[in-house]
Design a protein around this motif. Structure first.
Motif, PDB file in Angstrom:
ATOM      1  N   ASN A 179       4.215   6.918  -3.041  1.00  0.00           N
ATOM      2  CA  ASN A 179       4.488   8.224  -3.671  1.00  0.00           C
ATOM      3  C   ASN A 179       3.309   9.172  -3.480  1.00  0.00           C
ATOM      4  OD1 ASN A 179       6.990   7.337  -4.574  1.00  0.00           O
ATOM      5  ND2 ASN A 179       6.197   6.629  -6.542  1.00  0.00           N
ATOM      6  N   TRP A 180       2.102   8.636  -3.565  1.00  0.00           N
ATOM      7  CA  TRP A 180       0.902   9.460  -3.381  1.00  0.00           C
ATOM      8  C   TRP A 180       0.844  10.011  -1.959  1.00  0.00           C
ATOM      9  CZ3 TRP A 180      -3.528   9.385  -0.388  1.00  0.00           C
ATOM     10  CH2 TRP A 180      -4.603  10.173  -0.834  1.00  0.00           C
ATOM     11  N   LEU A 181       1.155   9.171  -0.971  1.00  0.00           N
ATOM     12  CA  LEU A 181       1.169   9.609   0.427  1.00  0.00           C
ATOM     13  C   LEU A 181       2.217  10.694   0.661  1.00  0.00           C
ATOM     14  CD1 LEU A 181       0.840   6.152   2.256  1.00  0.00           C
ATOM     15  CD2 LEU A 181      -0.908   7.938   2.123  1.00  0.00           C
ATOM     16  N   LEU A 182       3.389  10.520   0.062  1.00  0.00           N
ATOM     17  CA  LEU A 182       4.456  11.518   0.212  1.00  0.00           C
ATOM     18  C   LEU A 182       4.055  12.843  -0.431  1.00  0.00           C
ATOM     19  CD1 LEU A 182       7.609   9.305  -0.504  1.00  0.00           C
ATOM     20  CD2 LEU A 182       6.925  10.280   1.693  1.00  0.00           C
ATOM     21  N   LYS A 183       3.450  12.746  -1.607  1.00  0.00           N
ATOM     22  CA  LYS A 183       3.038  13.956  -2.319  1.00  0.00           C
ATOM     23  C   LYS A 183       2.054  14.766  -1.499  1.00  0.00           C
ATOM     24  CE  LYS A 183       0.129  13.723  -5.771  1.00  0.00           C
ATOM     25  NZ  LYS A 183      -0.468  13.478  -7.134  1.00  0.00           N
ATOM     26  N   CYS A 211      -0.730   0.302   6.822  1.00  0.00           N
ATOM     27  CA  CYS A 211      -1.713   0.163   5.748  1.00  0.00           C
ATOM     28  C   CYS A 211      -1.425  -1.148   5.014  1.00  0.00           C
ATOM     29  CB  CYS A 211      -1.633   1.325   4.755  1.00  0.00           C
ATOM     30  SG  CYS A 211      -2.048   2.932   5.446  1.00  0.00           S
ATOM     31  N   ILE A 212      -2.469  -1.753   4.477  1.00  0.00           N
ATOM     32  CA  ILE A 212      -2.324  -3.003   3.731  1.00  0.00           C
ATOM     33  C   ILE A 212      -2.979  -2.851   2.368  1.00  0.00           C
ATOM     34  CG2 ILE A 212      -2.711  -5.491   3.692  1.00  0.00           C
ATOM     35  CD1 ILE A 212      -3.156  -5.335   6.716  1.00  0.00           C
ATOM     36  N   ILE A 213      -2.224  -3.159   1.331  1.00  0.00           N
ATOM     37  CA  ILE A 213      -2.750  -3.170  -0.035  1.00  0.00           C
ATOM     38  C   ILE A 213      -3.021  -4.621  -0.411  1.00  0.00           C
ATOM     39  CG2 ILE A 213      -2.147  -2.772  -2.461  1.00  0.00           C
ATOM     40  CD1 ILE A 213      -0.479  -0.371  -1.389  1.00  0.00           C
ATOM     41  N   ILE A 214      -4.238  -4.896  -0.848  1.00  0.00           N
ATOM     42  CA  ILE A 214      -4.650  -6.267  -1.128  1.00  0.00           C
ATOM     43  C   ILE A 214      -4.957  -6.430  -2.612  1.00  0.00           C
ATOM     44  CG2 ILE A 214      -6.330  -8.083  -0.622  1.00  0.00           C
ATOM     45  CD1 ILE A 214      -6.767  -6.771   2.096  1.00  0.00           C
ATOM     46  N   GLU A 262       3.127  -5.035  -5.233  1.00  0.00           N
ATOM     47  CA  GLU A 262       4.286  -4.205  -4.875  1.00  0.00           C
ATOM     48  C   GLU A 262       4.334  -2.933  -5.711  1.00  0.00           C
ATOM     49  OE1 GLU A 262       6.632  -4.548  -2.413  1.00  0.00           O
ATOM     50  OE2 GLU A 262       5.244  -6.091  -1.693  1.00  0.00           O
ATOM     51  N   LEU A 263       3.951  -3.046  -6.969  1.00  0.00           N
ATOM     52  CA  LEU A 263       3.917  -1.863  -7.834  1.00  0.00           C
ATOM     53  C   LEU A 263       2.881  -0.861  -7.333  1.00  0.00           C
ATOM     54  CD1 LEU A 263       4.859  -0.430 -10.421  1.00  0.00           C
ATOM     55  CD2 LEU A 263       3.113  -1.714 -11.672  1.00  0.00           C
ATOM     56  N   GLN A 264       1.700  -1.371  -6.963  1.00  0.00           N
ATOM     57  CA  GLN A 264       0.664  -0.485  -6.417  1.00  0.00           C
ATOM     58  C   GLN A 264       1.123   0.135  -5.099  1.00  0.00           C
ATOM     59  OE1 GLN A 264      -1.193  -0.016  -8.634  1.00  0.00           O
ATOM     60  NE2 GLN A 264      -1.855  -1.850  -9.686  1.00  0.00           N
ATOM     61  N   LYS A 265       1.870  -0.624  -4.325  1.00  0.00           N
ATOM     62  CA  LYS A 265       2.424  -0.109  -3.072  1.00  0.00           C
ATOM     63  C   LYS A 265       3.342   1.080  -3.338  1.00  0.00           C
ATOM     64  CE  LYS A 265       5.815  -1.451   0.438  1.00  0.00           C
ATOM     65  NZ  LYS A 265       6.606  -2.585   0.997  1.00  0.00           N
ATOM     66  N   ASN A 266       4.183   0.969  -4.353  1.00  0.00           N
ATOM     67  CA  ASN A 266       5.088   2.083  -4.693  1.00  0.00           C
ATOM     68  C   ASN A 266       4.301   3.318  -5.106  1.00  0.00           C
ATOM     69  OD1 ASN A 266       7.323   0.486  -4.174  1.00  0.00           O
ATOM     70  ND2 ASN A 266       7.566  -0.154  -6.301  1.00  0.00           N
ATOM     71  N   HIS A 267       3.264   3.115  -5.910  1.00  0.00           N
ATOM     72  CA  HIS A 267       2.439   4.253  -6.336  1.00  0.00           C
ATOM     73  C   HIS A 267       1.749   4.899  -5.138  1.00  0.00           C
ATOM     74  CE1 HIS A 267       3.297   3.390 -10.417  1.00  0.00           C
ATOM     75  NE2 HIS A 267       2.464   2.380 -10.570  1.00  0.00           N
ATOM     76  N   PHE A 268       1.224   4.056  -4.243  1.00  0.00           N
ATOM     77  CA  PHE A 268       0.524   4.584  -3.072  1.00  0.00           C
ATOM     78  C   PHE A 268       1.487   5.314  -2.144  1.00  0.00           C
ATOM     79  CE2 PHE A 268      -1.646   3.758   1.158  1.00  0.00           C
ATOM     80  CZ  PHE A 268      -2.603   4.736   0.968  1.00  0.00           C
ATOM     81  N   PRO A 324       4.284   2.169   7.756  1.00  0.00           N
ATOM     82  CA  PRO A 324       4.552   0.857   7.136  1.00  0.00           C
ATOM     83  C   PRO A 324       3.438   0.458   6.172  1.00  0.00           C
ATOM     84  CG  PRO A 324       4.970   0.769   9.497  1.00  0.00           C
ATOM     85  CD  PRO A 324       4.323   2.097   9.230  1.00  0.00           C
ATOM     86  N   LEU A 325       3.846   0.018   4.981  1.00  0.00           N
ATOM     87  CA  LEU A 325       2.892  -0.437   3.966  1.00  0.00           C
ATOM     88  C   LEU A 325       3.140  -1.913   3.698  1.00  0.00           C
ATOM     89  CD1 LEU A 325       3.086   2.490   1.352  1.00  0.00           C
ATOM     90  CD2 LEU A 325       1.465   2.206   3.227  1.00  0.00           C
ATOM     91  N   HIS A 326       2.111  -2.715   3.863  1.00  0.00           N
ATOM     92  CA  HIS A 326       2.202  -4.152   3.612  1.00  0.00           C
ATOM     93  C   HIS A 326       1.359  -4.512   2.390  1.00  0.00           C
ATOM     94  CE1 HIS A 326       4.182  -4.881   7.475  1.00  0.00           C
ATOM     95  NE2 HIS A 326       3.295  -4.054   8.017  1.00  0.00           N
TER      96      HIS A 326
END
Length: 326
Positions: A139-143, A91-94, A131-137, A150-152
């Motif tokens: 955690n959301w995926l884990l929840k 996944c890619i966060i832009i 990177e902050l949004q990546k951490n939130h996402f 892999p998250l880029h």
């Protein structure tokens, strides 16, 4: 494949209505105009990003524009993604920036310094934001018990007239900062690096469904943001033809403009949506009568019924819910 298209944000619509209806020469108007320009520039940058994403093979990628997802169970905190690209391998966060001028990415203070016309401005480092949004996402995926994938992150500078400089000590993070025109190739690089298919079709389908379900538009109180009183707002149904926003008069089943002599049948619809955007989507008949400059309770009721808006509650306390643009 576009799973969530980008639409004009509610906040931007509220800016437009507020600037149209705030009384002339209001002391806050220059501040509102400045804030609106910045927000509009960001939105235009995101639209430019959407164009560059069309270069991707539609069947391999699932693209979501402008997501706002709750971070907590009580929906008090949210994280926002300008764009999310989902592939079976990654996944890619832009994060999108549409800044014009000389941009210097400063590693020491985690900021961008923008120099333009002799004026320096600072903005938060968008790489850190991504990177902050990546951490939130993550955690959301884990929840929600999705497979670990892999998250880029990427920061896309969409304004072609910006001049980019990066601190020599910025390190490998500099590779995350790209121009819009190189976005498709950068994403294809990730595809060549990641070899394993993590997300199955059923995972992508469930993930897409949950993202769309949990997405919530940002709906700020625009009057409270700028400390604008209700009395500072111009009321009435405005003429679509007159630049100065002449107020129409209700005559039989039409709206007449005394300035240009044109008549309109449905001019009230925009005024009613304006009310919802500025004040509240929940409204009583008497409040709309005052806002539309109409005296007849029955006439306002007919207008609302013509928009398929039905009352809820007891007769005197009955309210109507005006749907906001999506």
């Amino acid at each position: 494949m576009i799973k969530k298209a980008r639409t004009k944000p509610l906040k931007l619509l509220k800016y437009e209505v507020l600037l149209e209806r705030i009384i002339p020469n209001h002391t806050q108007k220059p501040i509102i105009e400045s804030s609106h320009r910045k927000y509009l520039a960001g939105y235009k940058g995101e639209l430019t990003l959407d164009y560059f994403l069309t270069d991707l093979a539609r069947d391999d990628y699932h693209i979501f524009h402008d997501l706002r997802i709750p971070r907590s169970e009580n929906n008090q905190l949210y994280f926002q993604l300008d764009a999310l690209v989902i592939h079976s391998k990654f996944c890619i966060i832009i994060e999108v920036k549409n800044l014009i001028g000389n941009l210097y990415f400063d590693h020491q203070y985690d900021q961008i310094i923008r120099s333009r016309e002799g004026i320096d401005e600072t903005f938060p480092d968008p790489v850190n934001q991504a990177e902050l949004q990546k951490n939130h996402f993550c955690n959301w995926l884990l929840k929600h018990k999705f497979p670990v994938i892999p998250l880029h992150t990427l920061v896309v500078i969409t304004n072609p007239k910006s001049y980019i400089r990066i601190s020599p000590k910025y390190g490998n993070r500099a590779q995350k900062i790209i121009r819009g025109r190189t976005l498709a190739n950068k994403i294809k690089e990730f595809r060549s690096i990641e070899s394993e298919n993590i997300l199955q079709k059923k995972d992508i389908k469930r993930l897409s469904s949950m993202l769309l379900k949990e997405h919530t538009q940002h709906n700020p109180d625009i009057l409270k943001m700028f400390n604008i009183h209700h009395n500072d707002i111009l009321t009435g149904v405005f003429c679509p033809n007159c630049i100065q926003g002449a107020v129409l008069i209700r005559i039989k089943r039409n709206w007449l403009c005394a300035s240009c002599s044109k008549t309109y049948m449905h001019a009230h619809k925009k005024a009613i949506i304006d009310y919802a955007l500025l004040f509240s989507p929940t409204v009583k008949n008497k409040d709309l009568r005052s806002f539309l400059h109409m005296e007849s309770q029955t006439s306002v009721k007919k207008l609302l019924y013509s928009m398929n808006l039905k009352p809820t509650g007891a007769r005197k306390a009955a309210t109507y819910t005006i749907p906001l643009p999506e």
